[in-house]
Design a protein around this motif. Structure first.
Motif, mmCIF file in Angstrom:
data_model
loop_
_atom_site.group_PDB
_atom_site.id
_atom_site.type_symbol
_atom_site.label_atom_id
_atom_site.label_comp_id
_atom_site.label_asym_id
_atom_site.label_seq_id
_atom_site.Cartn_x
_atom_site.Cartn_y
_atom_site.Cartn_z
ATOM 1 N N THR A 14 -13.458 -19.084 5.971
ATOM 2 C CA THR A 14 -13.005 -20.442 6.303
ATOM 3 C C THR A 14 -11.780 -20.806 5.479
ATOM 4 N N GLY A 15 -11.688 -20.300 4.241
ATOM 5 C CA GLY A 15 -10.533 -20.576 3.397
ATOM 6 C C GLY A 15 -10.400 -22.021 2.998
ATOM 7 N N THR A 16 -11.486 -22.768 3.054
ATOM 8 C CA THR A 16 -11.406 -24.198 2.759
ATOM 9 C C THR A 16 -11.133 -24.473 1.288
ATOM 10 N N GLU A 17 -11.487 -23.530 0.423
ATOM 11 C CA GLU A 17 -11.240 -23.699 -1.014
ATOM 12 C C GLU A 17 -9.911 -23.045 -1.377
ATOM 13 N N PRO A 18 -8.946 -23.808 -1.889
ATOM 14 C CA PRO A 18 -7.660 -23.207 -2.278
ATOM 15 C C PRO A 18 -7.788 -22.448 -3.595
ATOM 16 N N ARG A 19 -8.551 -21.379 -3.534
ATOM 17 C CA ARG A 19 -8.835 -20.563 -4.702
ATOM 18 C C ARG A 19 -8.765 -19.093 -4.316
ATOM 19 N N ALA A 20 -8.667 -18.220 -5.315
ATOM 20 C CA ALA A 20 -8.680 -16.778 -5.092
ATOM 21 C C ALA A 20 -10.022 -16.223 -5.553
ATOM 22 N N ALA A 21 -10.675 -15.447 -4.687
ATOM 23 C CA ALA A 21 -11.941 -14.806 -5.039
ATOM 24 C C ALA A 21 -11.665 -13.456 -5.691
ATOM 25 N N VAL A 22 -12.410 -13.161 -6.747
ATOM 26 C CA VAL A 22 -12.374 -11.862 -7.420
ATOM 27 C C VAL A 22 -13.824 -11.402 -7.558
ATOM 28 N N VAL A 23 -14.113 -10.147 -7.245
ATOM 29 C CA VAL A 23 -15.462 -9.610 -7.433
ATOM 30 C C VAL A 23 -15.390 -8.453 -8.418
ATOM 31 N N MET B 111 -10.754 -12.087 5.183
ATOM 32 C CA MET B 111 -9.958 -12.652 4.084
ATOM 33 C C MET B 111 -8.644 -11.886 3.931
ATOM 34 N N PRO B 112 -7.536 -12.599 3.718
ATOM 35 C CA PRO B 112 -6.305 -11.901 3.330
ATOM 36 C C PRO B 112 -6.463 -11.380 1.912
ATOM 37 N N VAL B 113 -5.887 -10.211 1.630
ATOM 38 C CA VAL B 113 -6.084 -9.605 0.320
ATOM 39 C C VAL B 113 -4.751 -9.431 -0.401
ATOM 40 N N VAL B 114 -4.833 -9.581 -1.722
ATOM 41 C CA VAL B 114 -3.717 -9.331 -2.623
ATOM 42 C C VAL B 114 -4.230 -8.334 -3.650
ATOM 43 N N ALA B 115 -3.615 -7.156 -3.727
ATOM 44 C CA ALA B 115 -4.218 -6.085 -4.520
ATOM 45 C C ALA B 115 -3.166 -5.225 -5.195
ATOM 46 N N LEU B 116 -3.547 -4.689 -6.354
ATOM 47 C CA LEU B 116 -2.727 -3.674 -7.007
ATOM 48 C C LEU B 116 -2.679 -2.414 -6.139
ATOM 49 N N VAL C 164 -0.049 -14.676 -3.706
ATOM 50 C CA VAL C 164 -1.158 -15.605 -3.963
ATOM 51 C C VAL C 164 -0.727 -17.034 -3.666
ATOM 52 N N ARG C 165 0.435 -17.419 -4.188
ATOM 53 C CA ARG C 165 0.921 -18.790 -3.957
ATOM 54 C C ARG C 165 1.206 -19.025 -2.469
ATOM 55 N N GLY C 166 1.705 -17.991 -1.799
ATOM 56 C CA GLY C 166 2.014 -18.129 -0.381
ATOM 57 C C GLY C 166 0.771 -18.375 0.463
ATOM 58 N N PHE C 167 -0.302 -17.635 0.200
ATOM 59 C CA PHE C 167 -1.534 -17.831 0.959
ATOM 60 C C PHE C 167 -2.157 -19.199 0.658
ATOM 61 N N LEU C 168 -2.050 -19.636 -0.596
ATOM 62 C CA LEU C 168 -2.587 -20.950 -0.927
ATOM 63 C C LEU C 168 -1.841 -22.060 -0.201
ATOM 64 N N ALA C 169 -0.532 -21.887 -0.076
ATOM 65 C CA ALA C 169 0.291 -22.941 0.523
ATOM 66 C C ALA C 169 0.253 -22.937 2.043
ATOM 67 N N GLU D 277 -2.643 -21.164 7.612
ATOM 68 C CA GLU D 277 -2.514 -20.468 8.884
ATOM 69 C C GLU D 277 -2.059 -19.028 8.675
ATOM 70 N N HIS D 278 -1.132 -18.838 7.766
ATOM 71 C CA HIS D 278 -0.701 -17.484 7.411
ATOM 72 C C HIS D 278 -1.870 -16.697 6.833
ATOM 73 N N ALA D 279 -2.673 -17.350 6.003
ATOM 74 C CA ALA D 279 -3.851 -16.689 5.437
ATOM 75 C C ALA D 279 -4.827 -16.297 6.546
ATOM 76 N N ARG D 280 -5.020 -17.180 7.513
ATOM 77 C CA ARG D 280 -5.962 -16.892 8.603
ATOM 78 C C ARG D 280 -5.510 -15.687 9.417
ATOM 79 N N LEU D 281 -4.240 -15.662 9.798
ATOM 80 C CA LEU D 281 -3.729 -14.573 10.621
ATOM 81 C C LEU D 281 -3.768 -13.243 9.871
ATOM 82 N N THR D 282 -3.424 -13.280 8.583
ATOM 83 C CA THR D 282 -3.465 -12.064 7.776
ATOM 84 C C THR D 282 -4.898 -11.563 7.637
#
Length: 320
Positions: free
Chosen positions: A149-158, A245-250, A277-282, A285-290
């Motif tokens: 859903t991406g409703t929380e403007p946060r980054a998940a880390v596991v 979820m869109p991912v940002v990874a090393l 990270v900042r781009g997906f937060l802002a 819609e871009h986060a959803r498509l990715t």
């Protein structure tokens, strides 16, 4: 077939036991590391059955699946049969080598009766497998569904045990990423992480959740962050992709293979990752498509059907 396998890696075993066989899991009175038995936080089918060491001695076995070096001795003591000699066996190597790949000899490198089954091509390349035959069966995921859903403007880390594992899991990088997005860090022994990193609690929330709650809570975050330097390809990364979820990874180990163009941002430049990270937060819609691209890619490569087909082929070869 009757397959003896220890409960070592719950997420991997969840996919493995979806097959048509009877899976015999050692269980001890204390349910310690060598006898965990059935999972509590995963939903496993009825053909996963617990057996005590005493009961195993009388069980018919068609295959032994080893995952730790000392299980060679456990299997002999508990069943009276030698893996690879008296009963067919494979050794699933979940990890990349801890030391330098230039001189890290695999524990089973000195024998040729038991194939080493790596979970990524990267891992097979980095281990010195010696004379042992090798196979690669890439991960399979039981699809949790498109839950993002991406409703929380946060980054998940596991990550499990981020304080102890430190640079291996990129724990030292979290304060830098926390400047770009508040973090939700999920995993075992994550308590006290914010204090350890000198972060305010709101910038680094930690939670240890059972599997059925983990996916839903992850999916509320806008993106998934994978700052891992040197482990095997994280199942949590693949699960995040399945969630949409869109991912940002090393760009380390097998990540580049798992995350194709359009499914997220993969780089070893921290400034590039911070911008992502900042781009997906802002841009939700871009986060959803990715995320939709990430899910499609994960389904195609790491789906449960392909995983089971690969294992069925290997099991037939080893036991024929």
């Amino acid at each position: 077939m009757n397959i003896l396998v220890w409960h070592v890696h719950g997420s991997w075993l969840t996919a493995f036991v979806q097959g048509p066989h009877t899976y015999l899991l050692p269980v001890t009175e204390d349910r310690g590391p060598d006898g965990l038995g059935r999972a509590v936080t995963w939903d496993w089918p009825a053909n996963v059955r617990e057996r005590t060491p005493r009961e195993l001695r009388d069980c018919e076995l068609d295959l032994t699946v080893l995952q730790r070096p000392h299980e060679l001795d456990l299997a002999l003591r508990w069943t009276g049969r030698r893996p690879g000699v008296d009963v067919p066996a494979v050794y699933v190597e979940h990890n990349s080598p801890d030391g330098s790949p230039a001189d890290t000899l695999h524990p089973l490198a000195g024998q040729s009766m038991i194939p080493i089954v790596h979970v990524t091509h990267f891992n097979r390349l980095m281990w010195d497998n010696g004379k042992a035959p090798t196979e690669v069966v890439e991960h399979g995921i039981v699809d949790p569904g498109h839950l993002w859903t991406g409703t929380e403007p946060r980054a998940a880390v596991v990550v499990n045990e981020p304080v102890r594992r430190g640079r291996t899991t990129g724990t030292d990088l979290l304060p830098r990423f926390a400047r770009s997005a508040p973090l939700d860090v999920f995993g075992m022994r994550t308590e006290g992480l914010a204090d350890h990193l000198g972060l305010q609690p709101e910038r680094c929330r930690t939670r240890d959740l059972p599997q059925h709650r983990l996916h839903h809570e992850m999916a509320r975050c806008r993106l998934y962050l994978h700052p891992v330097r040197w482990t095997s390809l994280g199942l949590s990364l693949l699960e995040a992709m399945f969630l949409g979820m869109p991912v940002v990874a090393l760009d380390t180990t097998e990540v580049r293979e798992a995350v194709p163009e359009g499914a997220g941002v993969v780089s070893n430049r921290l400034d590039v990752l911070e911008d992502a990270v900042r781009g997906f937060l802002a841009d939700p819609e871009h986060a959803r498509l990715t995320g939709e691209t990430a899910r499609a890619a994960a389904l195609a490569r790491y789906g449960g059907r392909r995983f089971m087909d690969d294992w069925e082929r290997l099991i037939k070869e080893v036991t024929r």
